[in-house]
Design a protein around this motif. Structure first.
Motif, PDB file in Angstrom:
ATOM      1  N   ALA A   1       0.826  -1.210   0.000  1.00  0.00           N
ATOM      2  CA  ALA A   1       0.000   0.000   0.000  1.00  0.00           C
ATOM      3  C   ALA A   1       0.858   1.257   0.000  1.00  0.00           C
ATOM      4  O   ALA A   1       0.568   2.223  -0.710  1.00  0.00           O
ATOM      5  CB  ALA A   1      -0.925  -0.005   1.219  1.00  0.00           C
TER       6      ALA A   1
ATOM      7  N   MET B   1      -3.008   3.071  -2.823  1.00  0.00           N
ATOM      8  CA  MET B   1      -4.192   2.238  -2.709  1.00  0.00           C
ATOM      9  C   MET B   1      -5.427   3.070  -2.961  1.00  0.00           C
ATOM     10  O   MET B   1      -5.367   4.301  -3.061  1.00  0.00           O
ATOM     11  CB  MET B   1      -4.261   1.587  -1.321  1.00  0.00           C
TER      12      MET B   1
ATOM     13  N   LYS C   1     -10.672  -1.734  -5.120  1.00  0.00           N
ATOM     14  CA  LYS C   1      -9.268  -1.958  -5.461  1.00  0.00           C
ATOM     15  C   LYS C   1      -9.024  -1.891  -6.964  1.00  0.00           C
ATOM     16  O   LYS C   1      -7.905  -1.672  -7.404  1.00  0.00           O
ATOM     17  CB  LYS C   1      -8.801  -3.312  -4.922  1.00  0.00           C
TER      18      LYS C   1
ATOM     19  N   LYS D   1      -6.256   3.867  -7.779  1.00  0.00           N
ATOM     20  CA  LYS D   1      -5.437   3.113  -6.824  1.00  0.00           C
ATOM     21  C   LYS D   1      -4.015   3.627  -6.687  1.00  0.00           C
ATOM     22  O   LYS D   1      -3.486   3.707  -5.590  1.00  0.00           O
ATOM     23  CB  LYS D   1      -5.416   1.633  -7.218  1.00  0.00           C
TER      24      LYS D   1
END
Length: 312
Positions: free
Chosen positions: A114, A119, A184, A189
């Motif tokens: 992450a 993310m 996601k 992201k």
């Protein structure tokens, strides 16, 4: 992320990763002293205040050798998330204005990913909404919530015993109408990918070496008070607190609540730790950008050369 942080391209970060008991922390501490750097935690259990022995958190004497950040600062019953970690990490960078290298140390692959790649935006959900689902968890059981999750999100990889992520996944679905898999997959992201120069260093051992190290580690935990540490949180009513489901604490909770023997506890922690190591090795071996090293002199000397080149 603050735009002024993004412009600080001169900051250099070194991820120090690998399985539990692989010697990450000791190496990072040595290097932080050598280069005048700092150590930032990215281990998902060492965030929590009061979880010291079972988390193998750095000692006070070790913290005096180099500055340590994001250790032992989240109090029960609060729980850390990857999104929360990114927030705290970038606030730390902005506030401290580090001049030396930043050694980011831990074995929690999801948090490392992450921070490195960014993310999806973290969904902010009212606390009372989560409390209702946690109540359902106790009343209906994890199996019922897990079945609901798989029905709504068949691609979910969340284990039935991972209560924290299970509750989080259910609350996102009910509150937003979207699954974590949906979130996601959004193009947003990678917008918060780490903006600094960095390398990733990993340590590993052969299985036989891990067996010996894990046995010693477990004996030390029991001798230094993981039972008393866990009992303290249970007495405060934190038996469902997510960090207590991590390896070491989970077995100790079972030991206390079911009156099992210390021999059982030692064996259970060792077995759980070896299983965790296997999972961590599988996760990290997918990443071909990690500079892997053993702990022998030749390997460490070669790694030192690579680090010198990166920081020069």
């Amino acid at each position: 992320m603050d735009e002024s942080i993004k412009s600080s391209k001169d900051l250099k970060c070194i991820f120090v990763v690998g399985p539990t008991a692989s010697g990450k922390s000791a190496w990072a501490l040595e290097q932080a002293q050598r280069y005048g750097g700092v150590i930032v935690n990215i281990d998902s259990v060492q965030f929590y205040k009061g979880l010291i022995v079972g988390a193998a958190a750095p000692s006070e004497s070790e913290k005096k050798l180099a500055p340590h950040f994001l250790y032992s600062y989240v109090e029960a019953p609060n729980e850390m998330t990857a999104g929360g970690y990114l927030r705290d990490f970038y606030q730390l960078i902005e506030q401290q204005n580090f001049r030396g290298p930043v050694f980011i140390v831990g074995g929690t692959g999801f948090y490392i990913q992450a921070l490195e790649k960014g993310m999806f935006d973290v969904v902010s959900i009212p606390q009372e909404f989560r409390e209702e689902i946690e109540k359902e968890l106790h009343e209906r059981g994890a199996e019922a919530l897990h079945a609901e999750l798989l029905k709504l999100d068949p691609s979910s990889k969340i284990h039935v015993n991972d209560h924290f992520r299970l509750v989080r996944a259910i609350e996102i679905i009910r509150y937003t109408g979207k699954t974590t898999s949906d979130l996601k997959s959004t193009p947003e992201k990678n917008k918060n990918a780490l903006p600094y120069n960095f390398i990733k260093v990993g340590f590993d051992f052969d299985k036989s070496d891990y067996v010996t190290r894990v046995q010693m580690r477990t004996d030390k935990m029991i001798a230094e008070g993981i039972i008393e540490e866990t009992q303290n949180f249970l007495q405060q009513g934190h038996d469902t607190w997510a960090p207590l489901s991590s390896v070491g604490y989970r077995q100790t909770v079972e030991f206390i609540q079911e009156g099992k023997s210390r021999e059982w506890l030692s064996e259970a922690i060792q077995q759980g730790t070896m299983q965790l190591i296997k999972k961590q090795k599988t996760w990290f071996k997918r990443d071909d950008s990690i500079l892997w090293s053993k702990q022998d002199k030749q390997s460490l000397d070669l790694l030192q050369q690579k680090l010198d080149q990166f920081l020069s």
